[in-house]
Design a protein around this motif. Structure first.
Motif, PDB file in Angstrom:
ATOM      1  N   THR A 186       0.699  -1.053  -0.037  1.00  0.00           N
ATOM      2  CA  THR A 186      -0.074  -0.078  -0.113  1.00  0.00           C
ATOM      3  C   THR A 186       0.921   1.225  -0.022  1.00  0.00           C
ATOM      4  O   THR A 186       0.487   2.243  -0.327  1.00  0.00           O
ATOM      5  N   GLY A 187       2.114   1.247   0.221  1.00  0.00           N
ATOM      6  CA  GLY A 187       3.022   2.206   0.094  1.00  0.00           C
ATOM      7  C   GLY A 187       3.401   2.496  -1.053  1.00  0.00           C
ATOM      8  O   GLY A 187       3.130   1.591  -2.287  1.00  0.00           O
ATOM      9  N   ARG A 188       4.253   3.597  -1.355  1.00  0.00           N
ATOM     10  CA  ARG A 188       4.379   3.921  -2.983  1.00  0.00           C
ATOM     11  C   ARG A 188       5.483   3.095  -3.462  1.00  0.00           C
ATOM     12  O   ARG A 188       5.335   2.488  -4.362  1.00  0.00           O
ATOM     13  N   MET A 189       6.542   2.731  -2.994  1.00  0.00           N
ATOM     14  CA  MET A 189       7.786   1.941  -3.228  1.00  0.00           C
ATOM     15  C   MET A 189       7.051   0.405  -3.317  1.00  0.00           C
ATOM     16  O   MET A 189       7.428  -0.172  -4.235  1.00  0.00           O
ATOM     17  N   GLY A 190       6.320  -0.074  -2.501  1.00  0.00           N
ATOM     18  CA  GLY A 190       5.725  -1.426  -2.517  1.00  0.00           C
ATOM     19  C   GLY A 190       4.734  -1.597  -3.685  1.00  0.00           C
ATOM     20  O   GLY A 190       5.019  -2.518  -4.414  1.00  0.00           O
ATOM     21  N   LEU A 191       4.045  -0.541  -4.136  1.00  0.00           N
ATOM     22  CA  LEU A 191       3.405  -0.560  -5.329  1.00  0.00           C
ATOM     23  C   LEU A 191       3.674  -0.445  -6.384  1.00  0.00           C
ATOM     24  O   LEU A 191       3.604  -1.312  -7.412  1.00  0.00           O
TER      25      LEU A 191
END
Length: 64
Positions: free
Chosen positions: A14-19
């Motif tokens: 749900t975070g920018r890097m993970g997504l």
């Protein structure tokens, strides 16, 4: 030629890097290309398993 599914547990999507970097640019891109080809002609298809603290956000990403 067989396709082998490989489950990958992904937490933090749900975070920018993970997504963007991990899910979309890596795993989804590999799936769109048909997986990873092995020397014997088989293919490995990543199968992301999305987990996180906010079930509504994880469900929204999974629907996309």
């Amino acid at each position: 030629m067989a396709t082998h599914r490989l489950g990958i547990i992904m937490h933090g999507i749900t975070g920018r890097m993970g997504l963007n970097q991990h899910l979309v640019r890596s795993i989804v891109a590999i799936r769109r290309e048909g997986g990873v080809a092995l020397q014997n002609g088989d293919r490995v298809m990543p199968d992301p398993i999305l987990v996180g603290r906010n079930p509504e956000r994880v469900a929204a990403i999974a629907r996309e």
